[in-house]
Design an enzyme around this catalytic site. Structure first.
Site, mmCIF file in Angstrom:
data_model
loop_
_atom_site.group_PDB
_atom_site.id
_atom_site.type_symbol
_atom_site.label_atom_id
_atom_site.label_comp_id
_atom_site.label_asym_id
_atom_site.label_seq_id
_atom_site.Cartn_x
_atom_site.Cartn_y
_atom_site.Cartn_z
ATOM 1 N N GLU A 198 85.601 -20.089 -29.157
ATOM 2 C CA GLU A 198 84.153 -20.037 -29.330
ATOM 3 C C GLU A 198 83.461 -19.967 -27.964
ATOM 4 O O GLU A 198 82.475 -19.253 -27.799
ATOM 5 C CB GLU A 198 83.699 -21.248 -30.152
ATOM 6 C CG GLU A 198 82.202 -21.531 -30.164
ATOM 7 C CD GLU A 198 81.331 -20.362 -30.580
ATOM 8 O OE1 GLU A 198 81.831 -19.378 -31.171
ATOM 9 O OE2 GLU A 198 80.123 -20.406 -30.279
ATOM 10 N N LYS B 151 71.208 -10.128 -35.154
ATOM 11 C CA LYS B 151 71.460 -11.297 -36.001
ATOM 12 C C LYS B 151 71.779 -10.814 -37.411
ATOM 13 O O LYS B 151 71.183 -9.869 -37.888
ATOM 14 C CB LYS B 151 70.195 -12.161 -36.003
ATOM 15 C CG LYS B 151 70.365 -13.559 -36.568
ATOM 16 C CD LYS B 151 70.922 -14.492 -35.547
ATOM 17 C CE LYS B 151 70.980 -15.929 -36.015
ATOM 18 N NZ LYS B 151 71.927 -16.695 -35.168
ATOM 19 N N CYS C 42 68.500 -5.182 -39.086
ATOM 20 C CA CYS C 42 67.288 -4.449 -39.434
ATOM 21 C C CYS C 42 66.316 -5.392 -40.127
ATOM 22 O O CYS C 42 66.715 -6.307 -40.828
ATOM 23 C CB CYS C 42 67.537 -3.251 -40.334
ATOM 24 S SG CYS C 42 68.660 -2.040 -39.664
ATOM 25 N N ARG D 1 66.813 -9.173 -35.605
ATOM 26 C CA ARG D 1 67.683 -8.555 -36.605
ATOM 27 C C ARG D 1 68.019 -7.109 -36.272
ATOM 28 O O ARG D 1 68.735 -6.446 -37.021
ATOM 29 C CB ARG D 1 67.018 -8.641 -37.974
ATOM 30 C CG ARG D 1 66.700 -10.070 -38.376
ATOM 31 C CD ARG D 1 66.115 -10.081 -39.730
ATOM 32 N NE ARG D 1 67.078 -9.599 -40.682
ATOM 33 C CZ ARG D 1 67.797 -10.380 -41.482
ATOM 34 N NH1 ARG D 1 67.635 -11.669 -41.438
ATOM 35 N NH2 ARG D 1 68.652 -9.868 -42.315
ATOM 36 N N ASN E 181 66.873 -1.238 -45.304
ATOM 37 C CA ASN E 181 67.982 -2.011 -44.718
ATOM 38 C C ASN E 181 69.202 -1.784 -45.593
ATOM 39 O O ASN E 181 69.075 -1.744 -46.809
ATOM 40 C CB ASN E 181 67.686 -3.520 -44.752
ATOM 41 C CG ASN E 181 66.649 -3.916 -43.739
ATOM 42 O OD1 ASN E 181 66.217 -3.107 -42.928
ATOM 43 N ND2 ASN E 181 66.237 -5.164 -43.803
ATOM 44 N N GLY E 182 70.371 -1.743 -44.973
ATOM 45 C CA GLY E 182 71.598 -1.573 -45.756
ATOM 46 C C GLY E 182 72.235 -0.237 -45.458
ATOM 47 O O GLY E 182 71.854 0.458 -44.517
ATOM 48 N N HIS F 213 103.506 -17.420 -20.687
ATOM 49 C CA HIS F 213 104.261 -16.362 -21.375
ATOM 50 C C HIS F 213 103.658 -14.977 -21.135
ATOM 51 O O HIS F 213 103.956 -14.050 -21.873
ATOM 52 C CB HIS F 213 104.333 -16.663 -22.875
ATOM 53 C CG HIS F 213 105.098 -17.926 -23.176
ATOM 54 N ND1 HIS F 213 106.453 -18.027 -22.991
ATOM 55 C CD2 HIS F 213 104.673 -19.131 -23.597
ATOM 56 C CE1 HIS F 213 106.837 -19.255 -23.316
ATOM 57 N NE2 HIS F 213 105.774 -19.943 -23.681
ATOM 58 N N GLU G 29 79.399 -12.658 -25.256
ATOM 59 C CA GLU G 29 78.296 -12.171 -26.081
ATOM 60 C C GLU G 29 76.991 -12.042 -25.300
ATOM 61 O O GLU G 29 76.250 -11.081 -25.461
ATOM 62 C CB GLU G 29 78.131 -13.173 -27.229
ATOM 63 C CG GLU G 29 77.243 -12.758 -28.352
ATOM 64 C CD GLU G 29 77.205 -13.810 -29.455
ATOM 65 O OE1 GLU G 29 77.688 -14.951 -29.256
ATOM 66 O OE2 GLU G 29 76.677 -13.506 -30.527
ATOM 67 N N TRP H 43 68.641 -1.630 -36.319
ATOM 68 C CA TRP H 43 69.930 -1.736 -35.629
ATOM 69 C C TRP H 43 70.736 -0.537 -36.134
ATOM 70 O O TRP H 43 71.076 -0.480 -37.317
ATOM 71 C CB TRP H 43 70.610 -3.057 -35.975
ATOM 72 C CG TRP H 43 71.880 -3.278 -35.231
ATOM 73 C CD1 TRP H 43 72.013 -3.820 -33.992
ATOM 74 C CD2 TRP H 43 73.216 -2.980 -35.681
ATOM 75 N NE1 TRP H 43 73.341 -3.864 -33.639
ATOM 76 C CE2 TRP H 43 74.107 -3.360 -34.659
ATOM 77 C CE3 TRP H 43 73.745 -2.424 -36.851
ATOM 78 C CZ2 TRP H 43 75.484 -3.208 -34.762
ATOM 79 C CZ3 TRP H 43 75.121 -2.266 -36.953
ATOM 80 C CH2 TRP H 43 75.967 -2.665 -35.919
ATOM 81 N N LYS I 210 80.920 -16.948 -26.873
ATOM 82 C CA LYS I 210 79.526 -17.125 -26.414
ATOM 83 C C LYS I 210 79.344 -16.475 -25.050
ATOM 84 O O LYS I 210 78.348 -15.820 -24.786
ATOM 85 C CB LYS I 210 79.189 -18.610 -26.270
ATOM 86 C CG LYS I 210 78.694 -19.342 -27.482
ATOM 87 C CD LYS I 210 77.307 -19.068 -27.906
ATOM 88 C CE LYS I 210 77.173 -18.665 -29.327
ATOM 89 N NZ LYS I 210 78.133 -18.848 -30.315
HETATM 90 C C1 F6R Z 1 77.995 -15.539 -32.382
HETATM 91 C C2 F6R Z 1 77.390 -15.214 -33.643
HETATM 92 C C3 F6R Z 1 78.144 -14.378 -34.626
HETATM 93 C C4 F6R Z 1 78.008 -14.994 -36.018
HETATM 94 C C5 F6R Z 1 78.679 -14.116 -37.074
HETATM 95 C C6 F6R Z 1 78.578 -14.718 -38.462
HETATM 96 O O1 F6R Z 1 77.205 -16.391 -31.612
HETATM 97 O O2 F6R Z 1 76.302 -15.630 -33.894
HETATM 98 O O3 F6R Z 1 79.480 -14.219 -34.273
HETATM 99 O O4 F6R Z 1 78.587 -16.272 -35.993
HETATM 100 O O5 F6R Z 1 78.105 -12.841 -37.072
HETATM 101 O O6 F6R Z 1 77.252 -14.868 -38.853
HETATM 102 P P1 F6R Z 1 76.859 -15.811 -40.059
HETATM 103 O O7 F6R Z 1 77.158 -17.216 -39.653
HETATM 104 O O8 F6R Z 1 75.405 -15.575 -40.286
HETATM 105 O O9 F6R Z 1 77.702 -15.403 -41.234
#
Ligand code: F6R
Length: 613
Positions: free
Chosen positions: A483, A608, A2, A27, A102-103, A506, A490, A76, A487
């Protein structure tokens, strides 16, 4: 998660608010809204909000939407689906009060019940609406008192901004656990949950701390606590280039941020390498050699990709410093009543510095007397401030939801930490110098991986056709696979599952057939032969292979009919190779998502900075 913006000054608020919301949209992007206090003695409150993107809101904004004071929000969803009613701002139903928030308000259900019993008609499913009513129903004299009274009743986290038709010259804001930054202009003031929404207008800012409120008028700001006592918050000028917040000529922020990795890595290394002693200097850690030697264990905490890089980091610490180290999702750690040991170094890793699970884990450790250092990108963020010391990542602003350059700098930050821990122990000076030289080569080699983009684009287009994929690796390569799979899923929405290569036989090998590609991480290390043997097992079952490796690694005689693509990334030192392999996987994920036509910067259901539990 948000975004909030607010404006009070001499200009029309709505265009500024919409521009600011556009910059915060990463966000939260399921709905958006703005409210302004109209001109004239009656200072009418006007509200426009709807499900969808900020551009949908802008296109449908009513013609008469004038006002030089306003607040805006991009959402969000947490409480209730993304629809027009649940979008912010929320009002008190009488047209007096508008609130953006927000929150999460933890006691929203109790407050809703209390308001409903008192005859209030709540129209949304949100927790925020109760705040608008509490403020609207307050008999206090000033808006400051009304807001302070309302937040005193609230348990949970908030960053909020409030308009009231009876106080048309001001915005009152409050913060507890959700960031708010005041922007100071010339006879105009701004507020935002993120610097990104401010930098086009001002770089003079003041930060609010948790538990603080502020009044903003065109002429300035006044900060105070819930008991209305004044608190002084000095303004500072932040050193940022507004262009860093633009995507420039790139088709997306993620693309821009991936390509920025060489220069970002240079920044995190700058001034931190010591060639003479083969070590690193990390002043921000605030630990002398004796304290570093006293560390018996390292525990890394982060979420999502930060956790996966944390696994790479824990591996580096064990390998270079021979200290037992592991990584755990911060979200799990804090719920299992963790044992906090005095000689353990806890490392919190976070791009945003806001991720609530990581923040709460840090608070839990410190409450029990543990020592936490942060690997954090956003300067002055909540996690950075809560830690005992740390390493700033200097990746620059990261806007795309999928983390790339911050992640690379986390890896480099871990390498610097592991090097220092190693060099006060048994890591030899020659190994130290070898790794310093490796780190110095890294930015250029990151560029070499990125230069393979055209070839990887074609390969990614083919991978995008598969509904299911495996990403496999061993030891150093396993967090790379995790990772890579993260990606891929995601942003492409394909099912990508990470496995230890050694575990395939296994169980998961049962899933391999011509429709399930395996992306195999095969570094040039002591496990290469074992990795290659597993490739043969996959190929023998008709599974297509994408082998991410280094030039010269011999994959043996794979069956002639096997589908094998090979991606060779440059070799660094074997301890540092994981990040080069990781960047190749970023490109594969990116171009798979692009081939499928997805909105890469704003993947569905995500946002984000995860500031809710
Ligand atoms: C994946 C991604 C998320 C963040 C996670 C932690 O590409 O961006 O999995 O890595 O939400 O976020 P931060 O690093 O801001 O604590």
């Amino acid at each position: 998660m948000c975004g909030i913006v607010g404006y009070v000054g001499g200009q029309q608020a709505a265009p500024l608010l919409l521009e600011g919301l556009g910059r915060l949209e990463h966000r939260g992007y399921d709905s958006a809204g703005v409210a302004v206090l109209g001109p004239g003695r009656e200072s009418r409150l006007r509200v426009a909000k709807r499900a969808g993107r900020v551009r949908d809101l802008a296109e449908r904004l009513p013609k008469r939407f004038a006002g030089k004071v306003g607040v805006g929000h991009t959402r969000w969803a947490t409480h209730g689906p993304a629809n027009d009613v649940n979008a912010h701002p929320h009002t008190d139903g009488k047209g007096d009060v508008a609130v953006v928030h927000n929150g999460i308000i933890d006691n929203a259900a109790a407050l809703r019940a209390e308001l409903t019993d008192a005859g209030v008609d709540l129209v949304s499913d949100t927790d925020t609406e109760v705040l608008a009513h509490l403020i609207g129903r307050s008999s206090a004299e000033s808006l400051e008192e009304k807001v302070a009274e309302a937040v005193a009743r609230v348990e949970g986290t908030y960053g909020l901004a409030v308009l009231h038709a009876a106080y048309p010259d001001r915005i009152v804001v409050a913060r507890n656990g959700s960031p708010l930054i005041i922007g100071i202009g010339d006879h105009e003031m701004f507020v935002a949950s993120d610097l990104a929404a401010l930098v086009r207008y001002t770089t003079r800012v003041a930060h609010l701390d948790d538990g603080e409120l502020a009044t903003l008028t065109a002429e300035g700001f006044h900060t105070f606590r819930q008991d209305l006592s004044a608190v002084s918050r000095a303004a500072e000028t932040v050193d940022v280039d507004p262009a860093a917040y633009d995507a420039g000529d790139h088709e997306s922020y993620m693309h821009k941020e991936m390509l920025e990795q060489p220069e970002a890595a240079e920044r995190v290394l700058r001034g931190r390498l010591d060639e003479r002693f083969g070590t690193s200097h990390l002043g921000g850690l605030d630990l002398d050699a004796r304290e570093l030697r006293a560390i018996r264990r390292v525990k890394v905490l982060g979420c999502g990709s930060a956790y996966y890089v944390g696994e790479m980091g824990a591996g580096l610490v064990e390998e270079l410093a021979r200290i037992p180290a592991d990584a755990e999702p911060a979200s799990e750690f804090r719920y299992r009543n963790p044992i906090i040991e005095p000689d353990t170094l806890y490392v919190a890793v976070s791009q945003s510095g806001e991720t609530v699970d990581t923040l709460l884990a840090v608070q839990e450790i410190r409450r029990k007397g543990g020592r936490v250092v942060g690997l954090v990108n956003v300067v002055g963020s909540a996690i950075a401030r809560e830690c005992d010391g740390g390493i700033y990542l200097h990746a620059g602003p990261e806007v795309a939801v999928a983390s790339t350059k911050a992640l690379t700098n986390m890896f480099v930050g871990f390498a610097l930490l592991a090097l220092q821990l190693g060099r006060v122990r048994d890591l030899s000076i020659s190994d130290g110098r070898r790794l310093v030289a490796g780190l110095q080569r890294l930015p250029e080699q990151l560029g070499e991986v990125l230069a393979q983009e055209p070839a990887l684009t074609e390969l990614a287009g083919r991978l995008a056709q598969a509904e299911n994929l495996f990403f496999v690796g061993r030891v150093r390569g396993y967090p790379v696979a995790r990772e890579g799979a993260q990606k891929f899923k995601e942003i492409s929405y394909r099912h990508a599952e990470a496995y230890q290569t050694s575990e395939l036989k296994h169980g998961p090998l049962a899933l391999i057939d011509a429709s399930v590609p395996t992306v195999a991480i095969v570094p040039d290390d002591e496990l290469t032969e074992r990795n290659v043997a597993a490739l043969h097992e996959v190929a023998a079952r008709g599974g297509p292979l994408v082998v991410v490796t280094h030039a010269g690694v011999d994959l043996g005689d794979l069956p002639a009919q096997a589908s094998v693509d090979r991606v060779d990334v440059p070799r660094n030192e074997r301890e540092l190779d994981p990040i080069l392999l990781t960047v190749a996987l970023q490109l594969l994920a990116y171009h798979a998502a692009a081939a499928l036509g997805h909105d890469i910067d704003k993947p569905r259901n995500l946002a984000k900075s995860v500031t809710v539990e």
